[in-house]
Design an enzyme around this catalytic site. Sequence first.
Site, short mmCIF file in Angstrom:
data_model
loop_
_atom_site.label_atom_id
_atom_site.label_comp_id
_atom_site.label_asym_id
_atom_site.label_seq_id
_atom_site.Cartn_x
_atom_site.Cartn_y
_atom_site.Cartn_z
N ILE A 6 0.86 -1.18 0.00
CA ILE A 6 0.00 0.00 0.00
C ILE A 6 0.90 1.23 0.00
O ILE A 6 2.08 1.16 0.37
CB ILE A 6 -0.98 0.03 1.21
CG1 ILE A 6 -0.24 -0.08 2.54
CG2 ILE A 6 -2.01 -1.06 1.08
CD1 ILE A 6 -1.17 -0.04 3.76
N ASP A 7 0.36 2.35 -0.44
CA ASP A 7 1.16 3.56 -0.61
C ASP A 7 1.72 4.07 0.73
O ASP A 7 1.17 3.80 1.80
CB ASP A 7 0.33 4.67 -1.26
CG ASP A 7 -0.11 4.32 -2.67
OD1 ASP A 7 0.61 3.55 -3.34
OD2 ASP A 7 -1.18 4.80 -3.09
N LYS A 8 2.78 4.85 0.65
CA LYS A 8 3.45 5.39 1.82
C LYS A 8 2.48 6.06 2.79
O LYS A 8 2.53 5.81 4.00
CB LYS A 8 4.51 6.40 1.36
CG LYS A 8 5.15 7.20 2.49
CD LYS A 8 6.08 8.28 1.95
CE LYS A 8 6.63 9.15 3.07
NZ LYS A 8 7.50 10.24 2.56
#
Length: 350
Positions: free
Chosen positions: A169-171
């Site tokens: 998942i994104d930062k």
Amino acid sequence: MTSAQSSNSHSSEHDFNLFEDSEHADNHISSSSATQISLQQQLDLSYLGQRIDQVAASVWSEFSREKLKQWMKDGHLLVNGNIVKPKYKCEGDELLTLNVQLVTQTTAQAEDIPLDIVYEDDDILVINKSVGMVVHPGAGNPNGTLVNAILHHYPKSAELTRAGLVHRIDKDTSGLLVVAKNLESQFALSQQLADKSVYRLYDLIVYGQVIAGGTIDEPIKRHPVDRIKMAVLPGGRDAVTHYNVKERFQNFTRIQAQLETGRTHQIRVHFTYLGFPLVGDPVYVGRIRMPAGASPALQECLRAFKRQALHASKLGLVHPKTGEQMLFEVPWAEDFNQLVETLRRENPND
């Protein structure tokens, strides 16, 4: 079904039916700690006529067929003491021997970074990733990532590709990720993701009032001009997002979205495409959109919310070893919860 959860008190609505990607050796890994595998299997006539790579994958199902084929080519997996091609046809009386050391697959360093562990056993690790943590080392992020933390927590993960990660998942997205702790689990979880049987549910806040739920089935590919962005474009990879409206506010909507596929930035791109971008998204929105008449409290909250309002709240999967259906749930991150509470106080529209 096993359920490991810590639910947000406001998240009791019905959901969808069950079933989203360094330079130095790790100081915590040495040749003495690497796993040495030495196995033998005497075959019988039940395997007559089958390809030897298929037989090996049946006998040693904890390893993928592709891995076993590579070991055949490298001389680690022998048939009657000889190297054979994967397409070799079994005669039904061969002796298979496998001798291999699982070598380090990552050059990332182990770092003592705290992890919010939701569940762990000998096969899988389920983590509630915090906002701001990059999942995998890369350009500009050689350390301080989830992989670095996993390598410290479980050093043998260095023997696995991407330290056992099977999705990301994104930062600046918070929430649930599953990590494999051995080859068998990594292969099984990857297969579940490929056949779209992993259940991934996200909570998000978007600008605007979404009228009803639905399905977004639009292909996604890299933006032709802005290479940081992804975009809905012809010729992109298939991308499918199912969603339900959970709460409507004046100028905003809380949505739950279920991923059928897992493309880069999928939820962010799909809702931007619909005209309802995520609150705080620095890539697809940029500047803050302040609604007319917003109270000082809401203005302050929106200015302080500097990441996409997106949280991976539920994760469902089949345990790779036991076959048990498992469902995990974590509460919203604190900033997400504060945003929702501020919107509720502002002017609920339901």
